[in-house]
Design an enzyme around this catalytic site. Structure first.
Site, PDB file in Angstrom:
ATOM      1  NE  ARG A 131      -3.253   0.083   2.962  1.00 47.33           N
ATOM      2  CZ  ARG A 131      -3.758   0.404   4.147  1.00 47.33           C
ATOM      3  NH1 ARG A 131      -3.858  -0.830   5.012  1.00 47.33           N
ATOM      4  NH2 ARG A 131      -4.329   1.678   4.554  1.00 47.33           N
TER       5      ARG A 131
ATOM      6  CB  THR B 216       1.824 -11.931  13.294  1.00 47.72           C
ATOM      7  OG1 THR B 216       0.370 -12.538  13.839  1.00 47.72           O
ATOM      8  CG2 THR B 216       1.552 -10.551  12.471  1.00 47.72           C
TER       9      THR B 216
ATOM     10  CG  ASN C 192      32.085  41.927   8.014  1.00 46.20           C
ATOM     11  OD1 ASN C 192      31.154  42.048   8.653  1.00 46.20           O
ATOM     12  ND2 ASN C 192      32.046  42.423   6.690  1.00 46.20           N
TER      13      ASN C 192
END
Length: 460
Positions: free
Chosen positions: A22, A88, A368
């Site tokens: 699915r 199962t 920077n």
């Protein structure tokens, strides 16, 4: 991950042999991710947190990737193959040989239940300690549907579990449902499974049948209950998304309880291992991939994406920043809008506020980085590093061609292409000298306007 220390040895059998048709995906179902982690790994995590010293994962022959995943994480003997799939009960029996030398309790769980955590499962072992021979985890379903039903006597005594396809109307009316998770002594579990038959609608060997068999043998069978959301399984893409939503909501709630500020938590997406300290602010629409830690006082501004990165105390990230694996942002550093950092250590108080790519190297404290700066780290074959020293100033639109080092306090002029090292305190310029052509722009405009007017006159 907190691991309990059980009084009796524990093992886990994780069922991961389902085909997951699915899902309609080439990825095996249990390898689909929730919180950036495979559902199977969530199940393994839960077993380990329960203190299970042995973990056996039952996989199917149809998905060799699952077996490879298990062996890579747990070792060569951790995966056993169920072939053919016969239900199962049969799946758990496949794990019997792998646990023949184990003496203790076994918990059976499923690899497609990513929300099933150790604290949810732990009450099964409390029931075992209290004398239950078989302990089952149930839940009360809002819509019982196709779930197996728990038939109970007073005191949560479990008489049997009935699959929906086998249930009579009176049983189908019950709302106490089976999660599929249970615990029993190893020897007793496999003894009960040996008595399970397949005389049912599907012709399969149901794990749930051991409850009725145990009750008939006068063994103690008990149930405990968990919230429905904690035991929900995933069988489709829609259910995967639903599980993700529940997982994300729970993790966000936990972080906010711990002191993390989220003005719009529903827009923040977390990973399974995201670490965010108290005092951090995470603004809207921030995504955390795997491997991110954020120290206290940092602010992650909106629409930023972080993965495999660390953010130091008081740092400011974003908005629209991207931190890739290996980015280490120091305390009070600023990584601003549309700045990407990959495998660069940014020192304390350094700033890269606009439109830059920093890849491979380092930026020293208080340096920077001007807008539009690029660390040119790749020559088409190999990667090279750029290192910017403490207090250095990189002018806007600079290209630093690695390997290159900018010394402490050095500067580069805007628009420069820097191909060699710049000593500390120096200014590097690498651009053509500017030439001003007097009156050229005015003459150009006048010419173009005259040409445009001539075209209009010709058309008239």
């Amino acid at each position: 991950m907190t691991t309990t220390v059980p009084s009796r040895p524990r093992a886990a059998v994780i069922l991961a042999a389902g085909q997951g048709t699915r899902m309609k995906s080439p990825t095996p179902k249990v390898l689909h991710k929730v919180g950036g982690r495979a559902m199977l790994d969530h199940a393994i995590d839960a077993a380990q947190a329960l203190g299970c010293t042995r973990i056996v994962v039952v996989v199917g022959a149809h998905s060799p990737q699952v077996g490879e995943h298990v062996r890579e994480r747990l070792g060569p003997d951790a995966a056993v193959v169920q072939d053919p799939p016969l239900g199962t009960g049969h799946a758990v029996l496949v794990a019997k040989d792998a646990l023949d030398d184990f003496d203790g309790d076994v918990v059976v769980t499923f690899a497609d239940g990513p929300l099933l955590t150790a604290p949810v499962i732990a009450p099964l072992f409390d029931l075992r300690a209290a004398g239950a021979d078989v302990a089952v985890l149930g839940f009360e379903a809002a819509d019982p549907g196709a779930y197996g039903r728990l038939v109970l006597a007073p005191g949560h005594v479990l008489l049997r579990i009935v699959e929906a396809k086998e249930a009579e109307p009176a049983v189908l009316a019950l709302k106490h449902c089976n999660s599929g998770v249970l615990a029993a002594d190893r020897a007793q579990l496999f003894d009960l499974l040996a008595a399970v038959g397949n005389d049912n609608a599907k012709g399969e060997y149901y794990l749930t049948d051991i409850v009725g068999i145990a009750h008939d043998r006068k063994l103690a069978t008990r149930a405990t209950f968990a919230p429905e959301a904690a035991v929900q399984g995933v069988n489709s893409q829609a259910e995967l998304a639903a599980a993700e939503a529940v997982w994300q909501a729970g993790r966000r709630a936990a972080l906010m309880t711990e002191g993390v500020t989220m003005p719009a938590p529903e827009t923040v997406h977390l990973s399974w291992d995201t670490t965010i300290a108290a005092g951090v602010t995470v603004e809207q629409f921030v995504v955390f991939g795997a491997g991110v830690s954020v120290a206290s006082g940092a602010v992650i501004k909106a629409f930023s994406h972080l993965e495999g990165a660390s953010v130091g105390q008081g740092a400011l990230i974003g908005p629209y920043a991207r931190l890739r694996p290996g980015a280490e942002i120091g305390p009070e550093a600023h990584i601003g809008n549309f700045v990407e950092v990959k495998k660069v250590k940014v020192g304390a108080g350094a700033k890269a506020n606009h439109l830059s790519y920093l890849g491979d190297g380092s930026v020293g404290p208080k340096a920077n980085i001007g807008a539009g700066t690029i660390f040119c780290n790749y020559d088409g074959f190999e990667k090279f590093e750029t290192h910017v020293g403490a207090g250095a100033f990189i002018g806007s639109n600079s290209a630093l061609v690695a390997p290159v080092r900018i010394g402490d306090g050095a500067m580069t002029g805007s628009g420069s292409v820097i191909t060699g090292d710049v000593p500390a305190g120096d200014l590097a310029l690498s651009r053509a000298p500017q030439t001003n052509k007097t009156g050229w722009a005015a003459r150009f405009r006048a010419l173009k306007q005259a040409q445009k007017q001539a075209k209009k006159d010709n058309k008239a």
